[in-house]
Design an enzyme around this catalytic site. Structure first.
Site, mmCIF file in Angstrom:
data_model
loop_
_atom_site.group_PDB
_atom_site.id
_atom_site.type_symbol
_atom_site.label_atom_id
_atom_site.label_comp_id
_atom_site.label_asym_id
_atom_site.label_seq_id
_atom_site.Cartn_x
_atom_site.Cartn_y
_atom_site.Cartn_z
ATOM 1 C CB ILE A 1 24.368 29.668 -22.672
ATOM 2 C CG1 ILE A 1 25.555 30.154 -23.817
ATOM 3 C CG2 ILE A 1 23.584 30.946 -22.027
ATOM 4 C CD1 ILE A 1 25.087 30.991 -24.709
ATOM 5 C CE LYS B 1 37.778 38.149 -30.175
ATOM 6 N NZ LYS B 1 37.523 38.305 -28.545
#
Length: 761
Positions: free
Chosen positions: A83, A95
Site C-alpha cells: 500500500i 509499533k
C-alpha cells in the site's frame, strides 16, 4: 461490529486530539534561559566535542542508547499488501507505541518511498549515528531477506526484521513446550509449514535451530508442496524443497506431528486434522482467522495442542512477547547485532517462563487462580510482567557471551530492578482490569441509554466481550439513535420503565422501595412514581439480581444519581460509602479518596474511608500505601484539619494495624521517598512512595484530582463507588465514551468480586 463502525472508530482514534500515536517529549528541564543555553547553544558544544573524541559517549550524552528506528517501505503492510510507505505509517507508529509501553523504548518511525534494495540499504546505513537499533517492518519477500542480510553485515547496531523473527521466536518457544507436553522429541517431529513468506521461512529456520531435522519438514506455498522438481524455484524456497511424492496440503499433513499455519483462513479441514499423528501440535497463525477455527480443531481432536494468533483463545502466538524485550536487552549492552544466540536465548527464556508459577496479577487478569503450564498454556500471556526481566536479561547475557556486547553488565540483580522500574503500571493496570472483565463479563444496566455516548460505550463493551449491556430509556428514541449511527446492538435488551408500570416486576420493585423508605416520608404512590425514574429502576434491577451492576450519571449531577442507589440498595452493613478516583500517571497509578461523597468527614470517618480504599486497591493486586494528607507534617502545624487527620491516623493504626498508612503528611513528602526518608525517617511509609492518597475533605480531594487531570496529563478513571451493598457506579457529568467504557470495565470487575464474596459467605 459493522465495517462502517469499525472504520469510523479506527479513523477517530488516530485523529482525535493530537493526530497520530507517538510524540517527542523533552527529558531535561527547559523552563529557564539557563536550561535552554545548556540544551542548545552554547552548552551543547561540550557533549558534541566529547562524542567527537569518543564515539561511545553518544550513548552517555544522547538518546541513541534507547532509540530504535522502525523502518518500512510499505510493501507488505499487515494483511493489506503493498500500500506504499506513507499509507503504512500508522502501523509503524503503532509499533513504536508497543515498544514504549512494553519496554520503555523510544521510537522514530521512518517510511522510505523506495522499492529498490540498494537504495533502501544505503538510506538505512546512513542513519546509524542516530539510532541504537533498527526494527525492519512490513517489507515484502524476497527483498526483505536481502535487506536484512546486508544491513546486519554492514551496520554496527542491532538490526531485526520482526515480521520474520518475531513469529519465529514466539512459535519456537510454543513448539518446545508443546513437544514436551505431548511427549515428543523435537528431532523426531514431522513438521508441515503452510506458507512460504518471510515469517514462514524464518520460523522454519528457527525450528531447525532448536532441534528439528530439516529432512522432516515440508513447506507449502500457494501452489502446493514446494518440491525440488518445480520448474521455477527461488533460492529461499529451494532450501526447503522436498523430493517426497507429496503435492497437496492433505498429502503433507497425513501422519504429521506439527502443522504450522502462516497462510490463509480455513485452508485446513477437519479431515486433514484427523489424518495427523496422535497428539498433534497445531499453530494456526493466520490473522484474523486461523487456518482452522480453534473450536473446530479442539472438537475434532481431543489430543491436540492448539495455538493461534488470536487473543481470545489459549496459546496466542503474539510477537509482543518478544521484540520489545529483545531490543531492550540488546540496547542495554550496546550490542552490535541481534544474532542467532540472542534469538535462541529469547526462545528459551519465553519457553521457560511458561513453566514457572504465574504471578497473581496474571491470574486476576484472566479471572482464574489456576493458570499453569499445560495444553492451554504453553507460552506466557502478554500481560505477564516478568517478560521484561526474563527475556531482556537472557538476550543481554547471550549478547555478552557471544561477543557482540560493547557494555558488560556486572550486577544482574540491579539490572533486573532497573528493568522493573522502567515501566509505570498505568497501562498495565487497565489492561489487567480489562482482561479480568472479559474473562467473566456481567450484565450491566445503562440507565441513560437514550444518549449517543452511552450507546457508543454499550456497543464497545459488547463487542470487546467486557459486558452484556441492558439499555434503559425511551425505546423509540434508543432505536432511532441505533439506526441513525449504525450501532451494532442487535439482541440487546431495551427496557423503558414507563412501559413497565403494570408489570409484576415493577410492582415488586416499587413495593421494595416502599418497605425501605416508608418511615422516610415515602408512601406507596410515591414509590411507584419514583420507580418510573430510570435510576431507581436500574438500582432495583441490580438489587433483585436482574442485572449485575449499573452505570449512570452521564446527564445528571452526582448527588441526584447516587441517591436512588443509596435508597434502593444502600451501603454494606457496618460500612460507609466513599468515592475513589484512579489517576493513571506516568509514574504509575495513584488512588485518590474520598473525592465524591463525604463532604467533611470526622476522624473516625476518615479512618473508615481509609479502610475502604485499602481494600479497593488490593483488588487491583497492588499493595496499598496510604498517605493521610494535610498541610502539616507530623504535627508541624496546629489546626482543625491537621488535628483531625492526626486523630484519624491514630484510630487507623489502633483498629487496623495491618494497613500501611501514615500521616498527617504533605503530598510532596508522601510521593517523594527520598524527601520523606531524609526528613522523617520514623514514618511507616519509608521505603517506597505512597500510592493511595486520603484527603481530609471532599474539597481538597476534588481539587487535587482535577488539577492532576488537567495540568499533569493524568487520566482519571472513576469515580469508583466504594462500600455499596451491590456493585453500583456513578459517572461524572458528561463523561467521555472512553471514561464510560473504563467505568463499565471496573463495574464488571466489581461485580465479579461481589459474586465471589457472596459465594464465600
Amino acid at each position: 461490529m459493522s465495517n462502517i463502525n469499525r472504520k469510523k472508530d479506527a479513523l477517530n482514534y488516530h485523529a482525535m486530539g493530537r493526530p497520530g500515536k507517538i510524540a517527542v517529549v523533552p527529558t531535561k528541564p527547559h523552563s529557564s534561559q539557563r536550561d535552554l543555553s545548556l540544551a542548545y547553544s552554547p552548552g551543547v558544544a561540550e557533549p558534541c566535542l566529547a562524542i567527537a573524541e569518543n564515539s561511545e559517549d553518544a550513548y552517555k550524552y544522547t538518546a541513541k542508547g534507547n532509540l530504535v528506528a522502525v523502518i518500512s517501505n510499505g510493501t507488505a503492510v499487515l494483511g493489506l499488501g503493498d500500500i506504499g510507505a506513507q499509507a503504512g505509517k500508522p502501523v509503524m507508529e503503532g509499533k513504536g507505541l508497543l515498544f514504549k509501553i512494553f519496554a520503555d523504548i523510544d521510537v522514530f518511525d521512518i517510511e522510505l518511498d523506495t522499492k529498490n534494495v540498494d537504495e533502501f540499504v544505503n538510506i538505512v546505513k546512513a542513519l546509524e549515528p542516530t539510532f541504537g537499533g533498527v526494527n525492519l517492518e512490513d517489507i515484502k519477500a524476497p527483498e526483505c531477506f536481502e535487506i536484512e542480510r546486508r544491513l546486519k553485515a554492514e551496520m554496527n547496531i542491532p538490526v531485526m526484521h520482526d515480521d520474520q523473527h518475531g513469529t519465529a521466536i514466539i512459535s519456537g518457544a510454543a513448539l518446545i513446550n508443546a513437544s514436551e507436553l505431548q511427549g515428543k522429541n523435537i528431532a523426531d517431529l514431522k513438521i508441515v509449514v503452510n506458507g512460504a513468506g518471510a515469517a514462514a521461512i524464518s520460523c522454519t529456520a528457527m525450528y531447525v535451530a532448536v532441534g528439528a531435522k530439516k529432512e522432516n519438514i515440508v513447506m507449502l506455498d500457494s501452489k502446493g508442496v514446494i518440491r525440488k522438481d518445480r520448474e521455477v524455484l527461488d533460492a529461499t524456497k529451494a532450501e526447503w524443497a522436498t523430493d517426497r511424492d507429496i503435492h497437496t496440503l492433505a498429502d503433507a499433513v497425513n501422519n504429521a506431528d506439527v502443522f504450522i499455519g502462516l497462510s490463509a483462513a480455513d485452508v485446513m479441514t477437519p479431515e486433514m486434522l484427523k489424518s495427523m499423528a496422535p497428539k498433534p501440535i497445531v499453530l494456526a497463525m493466520a490473522n484474523p482467522n486461523p487456518e482452522i477455527a480453534y473450536e473446530l480443531a479442539i472438537e475434532t481432536r481431543d489430543d491436540i495442542i492448539m495455538g493461534t494468533g488470536r487473543s481470545d483463545f489459549p496459546n496466542q502466538v503474539n510477537n509482543v512477547l518478544g521484540f520489545p524485550y529483545i531490543f531492550r536487552g540488546a540496547l542495554d549492552v550496546r550490542a552490535t547485532a541481534i544474532n542467532e544466540e540472542m534469538k535462541i536465548a529469547a526462545v528459551k527464556a519465553i519457553a521457560e517462563l511458561a513453566k514457572q508459577p504465574v504471578p497473581e496479577e496474571v491470574n486476576i487478569a484472566y479471572n482464574t487462580n489456576n493458570i499453569r503450564f499445560g495444553i492451554d498454556y504453553v507460552i506466557p500471556k502478554p500481560t505477564d510482567p516478568r517478560l521484561i526481566t526474563e527475556v531482556s536479561v537472557a538476550v543481554a547475557k547471550a549478547a555478552i557471551e557471544s561477543g557482540v556486547a560493547r557494555k558488560v553488565i556486572e550486577d544482574w540483580d540491579a539490572y533486573r530492578d532497573e528493568l522493573r522500574k522502567r515501566l509505570g503500571k498505568d497501562d498495565r493496570l487497565i489492561r489487567t482490569i480489562t482482561a479480568k472483565a472479559k474473562s467473566n463479563p456481567k450484565r450491566v444496566v445503562f440507565a441513560e441509554a437514550d444518549n449517543y455516548k452511552t450507546l457508543r460505550a454499550a456497543q464497545i463493551v459488547k463487542e470487546e466481550g467486557i459486558a452484556f449491556p441492558i439499555l434503559l430509556g425511551n425505546q423509540e428514541k434508543i432505536n432511532s439513535l441505533i439506526q441513525e449511527y449504525g450501532f451494532e446492538l442487535d439482541g440487546v435488551e431495551i427496557i423503558d420503565p414507563q412501559s413497565e408500570i403494570k408489570t409484576e416486576r415493577f410492582e415488586k420493585y416499587a413495593d421494595h422501595l416502599y418497605q425501605k423508605r416508608q418511615r422516610r416520608g415515602v408512601n406507596k404512590l410515591d414509590s411507584k412514581k419514583l420507580m418510573t425514574n430510570r435510576n431507581y429502576f436500574a438500582a432495583s434491577m441490580v438489587e433483585f439480581g436482574d442485572a449485575d451492576t449499573l452505570i449512570s450519571g452521564l446527564t445528571r449531577n452526582y448527588a441526584s444519581t447516587i441517591r436512588p442507589a443509596l435508597q434502593v440498595i444502600g451501603a454494606k452493613p457496618g460500612s460507609r460509602v466513599a468515592g475513589m478516583y484512579i489517576m493513571l500517571t506516568s509514574q504509575g497509578p495513584l488512588f485518590f479518596g474520598d473525592t465524591t461523597v463525604n463532604s467533611n468527614p470526622s476522624a473516625q470517618e476518615l479512618a473508615d474511608i481509609s479502610v475502604l480504599l485499602d481494600s479497593a486497591v488490593k483488588r487491583f493486586n497492588i499493595k496499598p500505601r496510604l498517605a493521610m494528607l494535610s498541610y502539616s507534617n507530623f504535627g508541624s502545624n496546629i489546626g482543625d484539619i491537621s488535628d483531625k487527620v492526626r486523630a484519624a491516623v491514630s484510630i487507623l493504626h489502633k483498629q487496623h494495624p495491618e494497613i500501611v498508612a501514615d500521616g498527617e503528611i504533605q503530598a510532596n513528602f508522601a510521593l517523594n521517598k527520598n524527601l520523606l526518608a531524609d526528613n522523617f525517617p520514623f514514618s511507616t511509609l519509608n521505603g517506597e512512595p505512597a500510592n493511595t492518597l486520603v484527603f481530609p475533605n471532599l474539597e481538597s480531594g476534588n481539587i487535587a484530582y482535577k488539577l492532576l487531570q488537567e495540568v499533569g496529563n493524568a487520566e482519571a478513571v472513576g469515580p469508583v463507588l466504594l462500600g455499596m451493598n451491590k456493585p453500583i457506579h456513578v459517572l461524572q457529568l458528561d463523561s467521555s465514551v472512553r471514561e464510560i467504557v473504563n467505568m463499565v470495565t471496573i463495574a464488571v470487575v466489581d461485580a465479579i468480586e461481589h459474586e465471589k464474596e457472596s459465594k464465600n459467605q
